[in-house]
Write a protein that holds these residues in place. Structure first.
Motif, PDB file in Angstrom:
ATOM      1  N   ALA A 142       0.817  -1.223   0.000  1.00  0.00           N
ATOM      2  CA  ALA A 142       0.000   0.000   0.000  1.00  0.00           C
ATOM      3  C   ALA A 142       0.854   1.277   0.000  1.00  0.00           C
ATOM      4  CB  ALA A 142      -0.996  -0.010   1.160  1.00  0.00           C
ATOM      5  N   PRO A 143       1.840   1.413   0.904  1.00  0.00           N
ATOM      6  CA  PRO A 143       2.641   2.640   0.851  1.00  0.00           C
ATOM      7  C   PRO A 143       3.386   2.799  -0.481  1.00  0.00           C
ATOM      8  CG  PRO A 143       3.042   1.461   2.902  1.00  0.00           C
ATOM      9  CD  PRO A 143       2.204   0.569   2.037  1.00  0.00           C
ATOM     10  N   LEU A 144       3.846   1.694  -1.020  1.00  0.00           N
ATOM     11  CA  LEU A 144       4.559   1.753  -2.295  1.00  0.00           C
ATOM     12  C   LEU A 144       3.616   2.171  -3.426  1.00  0.00           C
ATOM     13  CD1 LEU A 144       7.295   1.341  -3.647  1.00  0.00           C
ATOM     14  CD2 LEU A 144       6.657  -1.054  -3.995  1.00  0.00           C
ATOM     15  N   CYS A 145       2.405   1.626  -3.450  1.00  0.00           N
ATOM     16  CA  CYS A 145       1.430   1.996  -4.481  1.00  0.00           C
ATOM     17  C   CYS A 145       1.034   3.463  -4.363  1.00  0.00           C
ATOM     18  CB  CYS A 145       0.194   1.106  -4.396  1.00  0.00           C
ATOM     19  SG  CYS A 145       0.460  -0.555  -5.020  1.00  0.00           S
ATOM     20  N   ILE A 146       0.908   3.956  -3.147  1.00  0.00           N
ATOM     21  CA  ILE A 146       0.590   5.373  -2.954  1.00  0.00           C
ATOM     22  C   ILE A 146       1.738   6.231  -3.482  1.00  0.00           C
ATOM     23  CG2 ILE A 146       0.247   7.166  -1.194  1.00  0.00           C
ATOM     24  CD1 ILE A 146      -1.313   4.920   0.393  1.00  0.00           C
ATOM     25  N   TYR A 147       2.960   5.823  -3.208  1.00  0.00           N
ATOM     26  CA  TYR A 147       4.120   6.552  -3.743  1.00  0.00           C
ATOM     27  C   TYR A 147       4.109   6.533  -5.276  1.00  0.00           C
ATOM     28  CZ  TYR A 147       8.674   7.639  -5.474  1.00  0.00           C
ATOM     29  OH  TYR A 147       9.680   8.192  -6.221  1.00  0.00           O
ATOM     30  N   VAL A 148       3.868   5.364  -5.863  1.00  0.00           N
ATOM     31  CA  VAL A 148       3.857   5.240  -7.330  1.00  0.00           C
ATOM     32  C   VAL A 148       2.791   6.160  -7.929  1.00  0.00           C
ATOM     33  CG1 VAL A 148       3.217   3.664  -9.220  1.00  0.00           C
ATOM     34  CG2 VAL A 148       4.886   2.946  -7.499  1.00  0.00           C
ATOM     35  N   ALA A 149       1.607   6.157  -7.341  1.00  0.00           N
ATOM     36  CA  ALA A 149       0.534   7.014  -7.842  1.00  0.00           C
ATOM     37  C   ALA A 149       0.940   8.484  -7.748  1.00  0.00           C
ATOM     38  CB  ALA A 149      -0.748   6.764  -7.047  1.00  0.00           C
ATOM     39  N   TRP A 150       1.451   8.878  -6.592  1.00  0.00           N
ATOM     40  CA  TRP A 150       1.856  10.279  -6.386  1.00  0.00           C
ATOM     41  C   TRP A 150       2.962  10.681  -7.367  1.00  0.00           C
ATOM     42  CZ3 TRP A 150       0.111  14.330  -3.657  1.00  0.00           C
ATOM     43  CH2 TRP A 150       0.957  15.424  -3.530  1.00  0.00           C
ATOM     44  N   ASN A 151       3.967   9.838  -7.502  1.00  0.00           N
ATOM     45  CA  ASN A 151       5.086  10.173  -8.373  1.00  0.00           C
ATOM     46  C   ASN A 151       4.666  10.220  -9.840  1.00  0.00           C
ATOM     47  OD1 ASN A 151       8.041  10.764  -8.052  1.00  0.00           O
ATOM     48  ND2 ASN A 151       8.075   9.311  -9.755  1.00  0.00           N
ATOM     49  N   ASP A 152       3.775   9.326 -10.241  1.00  0.00           N
ATOM     50  CA  ASP A 152       3.312   9.341 -11.630  1.00  0.00           C
ATOM     51  C   ASP A 152       2.490  10.599 -11.898  1.00  0.00           C
ATOM     52  OD1 ASP A 152       3.469   8.183 -14.138  1.00  0.00           O
ATOM     53  OD2 ASP A 152       1.759   6.852 -13.842  1.00  0.00           O
ATOM     54  N   LEU A 153       1.669  11.008 -10.946  1.00  0.00           N
ATOM     55  CA  LEU A 153       0.922  12.255 -11.096  1.00  0.00           C
ATOM     56  C   LEU A 153       1.870  13.452 -11.144  1.00  0.00           C
ATOM     57  CD1 LEU A 153      -1.949  11.473  -8.593  1.00  0.00           C
ATOM     58  CD2 LEU A 153      -2.280  11.979 -11.025  1.00  0.00           C
ATOM     59  N   TRP A 158      13.144   1.643  -9.340  1.00  0.00           N
ATOM     60  CA  TRP A 158      13.348   1.092  -8.000  1.00  0.00           C
ATOM     61  C   TRP A 158      12.021   0.712  -7.352  1.00  0.00           C
ATOM     62  CZ3 TRP A 158      11.025   2.795  -3.690  1.00  0.00           C
ATOM     63  CH2 TRP A 158      10.569   4.107  -3.643  1.00  0.00           C
ATOM     64  N   SER A 159      10.938   1.445  -7.672  1.00  0.00           N
ATOM     65  CA  SER A 159       9.648   1.143  -7.049  1.00  0.00           C
ATOM     66  C   SER A 159       9.031  -0.135  -7.620  1.00  0.00           C
ATOM     67  CB  SER A 159       8.688   2.319  -7.178  1.00  0.00           C
ATOM     68  OG  SER A 159       8.352   2.570  -8.529  1.00  0.00           O
ATOM     69  N   THR A 160       9.215  -0.378  -8.912  1.00  0.00           N
ATOM     70  CA  THR A 160       8.700  -1.623  -9.487  1.00  0.00           C
ATOM     71  C   THR A 160       9.557  -2.801  -9.037  1.00  0.00           C
ATOM     72  OG1 THR A 160       9.912  -1.252 -11.556  1.00  0.00           O
ATOM     73  CG2 THR A 160       7.643  -0.484 -11.459  1.00  0.00           C
ATOM     74  N   ASP A 161      10.858  -2.571  -8.884  1.00  0.00           N
ATOM     75  CA  ASP A 161      11.730  -3.613  -8.335  1.00  0.00           C
ATOM     76  C   ASP A 161      11.327  -3.937  -6.901  1.00  0.00           C
ATOM     77  OD1 ASP A 161      13.108  -3.512 -10.733  1.00  0.00           O
ATOM     78  OD2 ASP A 161      14.854  -2.469  -9.914  1.00  0.00           O
ATOM     79  N   ALA A 162      11.030  -2.905  -6.115  1.00  0.00           N
ATOM     80  CA  ALA A 162      10.616  -3.107  -4.725  1.00  0.00           C
ATOM     81  C   ALA A 162       9.313  -3.893  -4.658  1.00  0.00           C
ATOM     82  CB  ALA A 162      10.473  -1.770  -4.007  1.00  0.00           C
ATOM     83  N   LEU A 163       8.384  -3.614  -5.568  1.00  0.00           N
ATOM     84  CA  LEU A 163       7.117  -4.345  -5.599  1.00  0.00           C
ATOM     85  C   LEU A 163       7.368  -5.829  -5.860  1.00  0.00           C
ATOM     86  CD1 LEU A 163       4.043  -4.069  -5.400  1.00  0.00           C
ATOM     87  CD2 LEU A 163       4.008  -3.606  -7.860  1.00  0.00           C
ATOM     88  N   ALA A 164       8.242  -6.119  -6.805  1.00  0.00           N
ATOM     89  CA  ALA A 164       8.586  -7.513  -7.099  1.00  0.00           C
ATOM     90  C   ALA A 164       9.262  -8.176  -5.903  1.00  0.00           C
ATOM     91  CB  ALA A 164       9.480  -7.585  -8.331  1.00  0.00           C
ATOM     92  N   ILE A 165      10.152  -7.471  -5.253  1.00  0.00           N
ATOM     93  CA  ILE A 165      10.869  -8.017  -4.093  1.00  0.00           C
ATOM     94  C   ILE A 165       9.900  -8.289  -2.938  1.00  0.00           C
ATOM     95  CG2 ILE A 165      12.574  -7.450  -2.300  1.00  0.00           C
ATOM     96  CD1 ILE A 165      14.175  -6.040  -4.604  1.00  0.00           C
ATOM     97  N   MET A 211      -3.597   2.221 -11.356  1.00  0.00           N
ATOM     98  CA  MET A 211      -3.052   0.867 -11.197  1.00  0.00           C
ATOM     99  C   MET A 211      -2.678   0.602  -9.742  1.00  0.00           C
ATOM    100  SD  MET A 211      -0.873   0.059 -14.700  1.00  0.00           S
ATOM    101  CE  MET A 211       0.474   1.090 -14.226  1.00  0.00           C
ATOM    102  N   GLY A 212      -2.085   1.579  -9.085  1.00  0.00           N
ATOM    103  CA  GLY A 212      -1.750   1.421  -7.668  1.00  0.00           C
ATOM    104  C   GLY A 212      -3.000   1.250  -6.828  1.00  0.00           C
ATOM    105  N   ALA A 213      -4.026   2.045  -7.122  1.00  0.00           N
ATOM    106  CA  ALA A 213      -5.286   1.940  -6.385  1.00  0.00           C
ATOM    107  C   ALA A 213      -5.936   0.574  -6.575  1.00  0.00           C
ATOM    108  CB  ALA A 213      -6.235   3.057  -6.820  1.00  0.00           C
TER     109      ALA A 213
END
Length: 168
Positions: free
Chosen positions: A22-33, A41-48, A155-157
């Motif tokens: 959840a925190p990572l998806c919120i970061y991804v959404a915020w950064n993409d906006l 690094w965020s997609t790598d972190a999601l996979a990890i 996508m994060g949501a």
């Protein structure tokens, strides 16, 4: 009243994954906006997160099969990126999120993605026309985009909603 159907994710898996996802998806959404980019690094972190947490909360055979989800979605997402349907960050995010989704839930997730993309687009387009909102974050690149849309936002949501389903 609309109710989401049951999913193959257990409550234990939901809590264990959401703590990190959840925190990572919120970061991804915020950064993409903000920047119209989903950092690698965020997609790598999601996979990890899947690799590390999944081994503890999933039956081993299910856990192993989920890597096939990653491979299939990665190939399809790369093709979508090559033909200009989505950005590279969006492609990497989809591939990294794929192992979290049970095969039996793929249809539901497609519906959620469709609804999420439409809702995200509408919310974004309305928000950018409201001066009070736009002035809170005036430097967001997504405000001025005409053709591209920050798909990391919906996508994060959708990943959060899917993983949280067993909790409500």
């Amino acid at each position: 009243m609309f109710v989401l159907p049951e999913v193959a994710v257990t409550a234990q898996q939901s809590v264990a994954f959401l703590i990190f996802v959840a925190p990572l998806c919120i970061y991804v959404a915020w950064n993409d906006l903000r920047a119209m980019k989903i950092p690698t690094w965020s997609t790598d972190a999601l996979a990890i997160i899947f690799v590390v947490v999944g081994i503890f909360v999933m039956p081993f055979s299910d856990y192993l099969w989920r890597y096939a989800h990653f491979a299939v979605v990665l190939v399809l997402a790369i093709i979508a990126n090559m033909i200009g349907m989505m950005g590279a960050g969006d492609s990497k995010f989809l591939a990294s999120a794929a192992p979290f989704v049970a095969l039996s839930d793929v249809t539901l997730v497609f519906y959620l993605l469709g609804a999420g993309m439409l809702a995200g687009l509408v919310v974004h387009r309305i928000a950018k026309r409201i001066p009070a909102i736009r002035n809170m974050v005036p430097d967001w690149k997504s405000w001025d985009e005409k053709r591209r849309f920050p798909m990391g936002f919906p996508m994060g949501a959708v990943l959060i909603v899917y993983l949280a389903r067993p909790l409500f």
